[in-house]
Structures are given as C-alpha cells and as structure tokens.
Design a protein around this motif. Sequence first.
Motif, PDB file in Angstrom:
ATOM      1  N   VAL A 173      11.471  -7.170 -12.597  1.00 43.60           N
ATOM      2  CA  VAL A 173      10.329  -6.746 -11.772  1.00 43.60           C
ATOM      3  C   VAL A 173      10.709  -6.943 -10.308  1.00 43.60           C
ATOM      4  N   GLU A 174      10.685  -5.863  -9.539  1.00 43.69           N
ATOM      5  CA  GLU A 174      11.114  -5.906  -8.143  1.00 43.69           C
ATOM      6  C   GLU A 174       9.947  -5.625  -7.194  1.00 43.69           C
ATOM      7  N   GLN A 175      10.057  -6.174  -6.002  1.00 44.19           N
ATOM      8  CA  GLN A 175       9.090  -5.879  -4.945  1.00 44.19           C
ATOM      9  C   GLN A 175       9.813  -5.896  -3.603  1.00 44.19           C
ATOM     10  N   ASN A 176       9.621  -4.829  -2.847  1.00 41.76           N
ATOM     11  CA  ASN A 176      10.165  -4.755  -1.488  1.00 41.76           C
ATOM     12  C   ASN A 176       9.239  -5.515  -0.549  1.00 41.76           C
ATOM     13  N   LEU A 177       9.802  -6.485   0.184  1.00 38.97           N
ATOM     14  CA  LEU A 177       8.988  -7.304   1.083  1.00 38.97           C
ATOM     15  C   LEU A 177       8.337  -6.449   2.165  1.00 38.97           C
ATOM     16  N   GLU A 178       9.061  -5.415   2.627  1.00 36.91           N
ATOM     17  CA  GLU A 178       8.526  -4.598   3.724  1.00 36.91           C
ATOM     18  C   GLU A 178       7.246  -3.884   3.312  1.00 36.91           C
ATOM     19  N   SER A 179       7.184  -3.405   2.086  1.00 35.06           N
ATOM     20  CA  SER A 179       5.969  -2.722   1.631  1.00 35.06           C
ATOM     21  C   SER A 179       4.795  -3.689   1.541  1.00 35.06           C
ATOM     22  N   GLU A 180       5.093  -4.959   1.180  1.00 37.75           N
ATOM     23  CA  GLU A 180       4.039  -5.963   1.131  1.00 37.75           C
ATOM     24  C   GLU A 180       3.581  -6.358   2.523  1.00 37.75           C
ATOM     25  N   LEU A 181       4.505  -6.217   3.495  1.00 38.27           N
ATOM     26  CA  LEU A 181       4.182  -6.607   4.871  1.00 38.27           C
ATOM     27  C   LEU A 181       3.351  -5.555   5.593  1.00 38.27           C
ATOM     28  N   LYS A 182       3.338  -4.326   5.089  1.00 36.49           N
ATOM     29  CA  LYS A 182       2.619  -3.260   5.790  1.00 36.49           C
ATOM     30  C   LYS A 182       1.140  -3.566   5.983  1.00 36.49           C
ATOM     31  N   PRO A 183       0.420  -4.020   4.936  1.00 32.15           N
ATOM     32  CA  PRO A 183      -0.989  -4.396   5.178  1.00 32.15           C
ATOM     33  C   PRO A 183      -1.109  -5.527   6.181  1.00 32.15           C
ATOM     34  N   LEU A 184      -0.157  -6.479   6.114  1.00 26.88           N
ATOM     35  CA  LEU A 184      -0.176  -7.595   7.065  1.00 26.88           C
ATOM     36  C   LEU A 184       0.075  -7.098   8.476  1.00 26.88           C
ATOM     37  N   GLN A 185       1.021  -6.153   8.614  1.00 26.94           N
ATOM     38  CA  GLN A 185       1.321  -5.601   9.936  1.00 26.94           C
ATOM     39  C   GLN A 185       0.134  -4.802  10.458  1.00 26.94           C
ATOM     40  N   LYS A 186      -0.513  -4.058   9.566  1.00 29.63           N
ATOM     41  CA  LYS A 186      -1.685  -3.294   9.977  1.00 29.63           C
ATOM     42  C   LYS A 186      -2.800  -4.233  10.425  1.00 29.63           C
ATOM     43  N   LEU A 187      -3.002  -5.311   9.655  1.00 28.75           N
ATOM     44  CA  LEU A 187      -4.001  -6.313  10.033  1.00 28.75           C
ATOM     45  C   LEU A 187      -3.628  -6.967  11.349  1.00 28.75           C
ATOM     46  N   LEU A 188      -2.329  -7.187  11.541  1.00 30.17           N
ATOM     47  CA  LEU A 188      -1.848  -7.785  12.791  1.00 30.17           C
ATOM     48  C   LEU A 188      -2.171  -6.882  13.975  1.00 30.17           C
ATOM     49  N   LEU A 189      -1.944  -5.583  13.807  1.00 27.82           N
ATOM     50  CA  LEU A 189      -2.238  -4.633  14.889  1.00 27.82           C
ATOM     51  C   LEU A 189      -3.732  -4.590  15.190  1.00 27.82           C
ATOM     52  N   VAL A 190      -4.539  -4.619  14.125  1.00 23.77           N
ATOM     53  CA  VAL A 190      -5.996  -4.614  14.325  1.00 23.77           C
ATOM     54  C   VAL A 190      -6.422  -5.880  15.058  1.00 23.77           C
ATOM     55  N   ASN A 191      -5.888  -7.032  14.609  1.00 21.92           N
ATOM     56  CA  ASN A 191      -6.206  -8.300  15.277  1.00 21.92           C
ATOM     57  C   ASN A 191      -5.724  -8.300  16.710  1.00 21.92           C
TER      58      ASN A 191
END
Length: 489
Positions: free
Chosen positions: A276-294
């Motif tokens: 089972v794989e997960q790309n960290l960058e894809s998980e970071l996108k919501p965080l980055q979007k939240l960061l931009l909103v904040n």
Amino acid sequence: MSKSLKQYSLLIWISLILILGFMAVLATSYLVSKDALRRGLSENMLPITGDNIYSEIQKDILRPVFVSAQMANDTFVRDWILDGEQDGAQISRYLKEIKLKNNAISSFFVSDVTRNYYYPDGLLKSVSETEVRDQWFFRVKNLKAAYETNVDIDMANQDSMTIFTNYRVLDYNGKFLGVVGIGLTLNTMKHLIDTYQSRFQRKIYFVDKKGNLVLSGSSFKQKKVNISTLPGLDQIAKQILANTKNESLHLEYSLDNESIYLNSRFIPELGWHLLVEQNLESELKPLQKLLLVNAAIGFGITIAVLLIVLFSVRRYQNRIEKSAATDPLTKLLNRQAFDFVFQQAILDSERSRQTLCVALMDIDHFKKINDKHGHLVGDHVLREIAAISRRSLRESDVICRWGGEEFLLLLKNCSLEKATSIAENLRSTIAANDFSRTTDLTKGRLSLTVSMGVAECKAQESEDSVFERADVALYQAKENGRNSVYFAE
C-alpha cells in the motif's frame, strides 16, 4: 530620512516584526504539520489502511481459499473419489452449486486416480504430464503446502485470466486424491483493487514471493514487472521480500524528488505481499491549501490591524501635535507654535516684498473680572475674545494666545495703516459685545475692552525687536486710558 518617515519608523518596524513573526509562525506550523503528517502516514494511516484492506481481502480475495478448503475436506468429494468416480453427474452438480453459491467464475475437481478434469458442465478433459497447460496440477500434487493461489488462463471460460485457488484433496489416511478449487476472473479482482484504491485513496497492488507483480488496479501501468527493477522500489525490494511474517512493515523511498511511503504485509494464505503506497505530496495538498487560506486570512487580519494601528497612531499623533501647538482653552495657536508660523511669514514677506504687521492685544482690567465673577467667567471671556477675533480677521491672518490675557495677531500683506484699521475694528467689536449672552455664569450685561499695540516688521528686523515695538505701543495705549489702539513708528 524625511520627517514623515521618521514619524512612522517605529510603526514600520512593528509592522515588519509582525509580518516576519506571522510568516515564521506559519512556516513553523507547516513544518510541524508536515512532520506530523509524515509520521502519521507512516505509522498510522498506511498500517490502518493495510489492515482494512487485509480485512477486505479476507472477505473478497481469501474467500476462495476458505471455500476450496471446505471442498477439499468435504466427505462427499472424498467418498465419491474413493467409490470410483462412478457418477460424473453428481460431481458436476456439486461443482455447479459451489460456483453459484459463491459467485465464482469457475469451480473444478481434477482426479489423480483417473486424471479427469471435472467442472460444472461435466467432464472437461483429461490432464497429462506432457501437456504444458496441465503442469499446474502436477505442481500442486507435489506441493508441501495444502494449496496454492495461481493466476492462469481458464480453459472452461474461454481462456480468460483467472485467479485459481488450487487445494489438495487427501483421503482419510493422507493419500493424495486430486485437486479442487474455485476461480475468480482477474478483471473481477482488478475491479476490487480499484474499489479499494478509490475508497482508501492509496495505491494498492500485490507481488509474489519473488517480487513479480501478480495483481494490481487499472491505474498500474506496468503489468509484468518485478519490483526489483522499478525505480524507487528497487531501493527497498529486498526488505519487502524478506518480510514473510503477517506483520506490517513501514518503508519509504524517493521517486522524482518525491517521498513515497509504503506499507508492506505478507499474506500467507495467498503467498503474496500486499503493498500500500501513498505519495506524501498528494497528502500535503490539502495542508498546503489550508496553509494558503490561513496565510490569506492572517495577512488580511495583519493588514487590518496595521491599518487600525496606523489610523490610531496618526490620530493620536495629530492630537498630540495639535495639543502641543494649540492653547487648550481658546483653541488658538500657542506661543511656541506661533514662533514657527512667524518665521515662515517673515521668509514669505521677504520673497514677495509684501509688508507684514503684528498687533499685541491685552484685555483691560482682566484681573478684576476674575476677582468679581470668578475664573470660570474669566475663561469664558478668553474663549469669546478668541472667537470674535477669528471672525473679525482675514483668512490669511493668524492669531495666537501670547500670555494670560494677551493675544498676538499676525497680519500678512498688510500695511501699518491697514493693520491699525483692522485692530481698531476688532477693538470696537469687542467693546460692543455683551459677554453674558453666551453664558449662564453671569447676571446682567458683561462688557469689557481691550488695548492694542501695532507694529510693522522692518527689513532685516529680528523677531524680538518687532514684538518689543508692538509691546511699547500697547503700553502707550494702556497709559493713555486703555480701550485704544496705538501703533509704533
């Protein structure tokens, strides 16, 4: 540095500190959140996803193993073989029931006694050691394990790729009798994998003990590959294949400058490794979007706060400047502020070659007013004289409170004769005014007079000199009965 910049230097520094502090907090929060997400992804999310998928596999993919085990241990199958396989219709009905009840694509039994291959529609063929497509049977016959899971073509279903569970059938003494099992089409299994990937938002695939890809979703482009040859995965392939226990293994590899987190688990029932794989960058996108909103919200709040502070500081500064330059009682310029105005007026007069006059005004017998009516009335008189003077003078003229009951008038572009006329007009207006009309502090009419001394500023004359001559003229007006205007030659 300009005066304006000096005035706001502290505010500029405060603004820079606030902005830098906000950016530092934002960056720190992002890094901490990223690290927490990385650890959570590696230690919690992927293992939990792997466990969930494993549970799903037990329900969907491992079910054929359990069904095949039941078939291999079914007394009907054993007894039918031991009785000589006399009625082929019986085993066909049995296989058909197994297939329908378990929604399988195929069910089968191959006898080691007769080498007959039975399926729901009857006898399919006889297996032979010389036939390549029958080698699986002889491989299973010699297995030490009870069964194998194998991806192969299904002759009974137009050679469609099928995942077979081949289970060894033994008699009551442990002697090999044949192989039973059921099969699921590879497309069905791929659909299940796609469902898992869509539900869990992870990349999911299976490899065998040698690292060969045996099952993946439609998103996996490479089909016949070994993880030892895949970029990134080749870094951790040995660790994956070395894990033969049914336990989660947390790994990480890099691909195209991106961090990929992988959870590996060996499934002994299948003999496969679940990855089972997960790309960290894809998980970071919501965080980055939240960061931009904040960041946008924080930046907006910071700008709003700075504007409020700027407005408050500017307003407070204006009040301080006005308080420093204005007499609090009469709201006229005070003596310190008048000095600056007078110096500017002198320079303007020299440049324009226009005359400039000053008039010093003093309230007659002001002490008696305070003594008789009180200081509140005295303050009222001072405010009224200031108001009358503002109304009587020209817009270009300046008036300030010079002392206790003294006022100084600056008359621009005005000859000595004109200045004396203006002063006389102001004197007569004040003398005719009833100061009791605008206050409740007195009973009956309250009148008073002023004395004034006027002087014209001469070329190159000092400030002290012109004021001294105006003061001499005022003294003459007081000596000659007050309520009069005198001018200095």
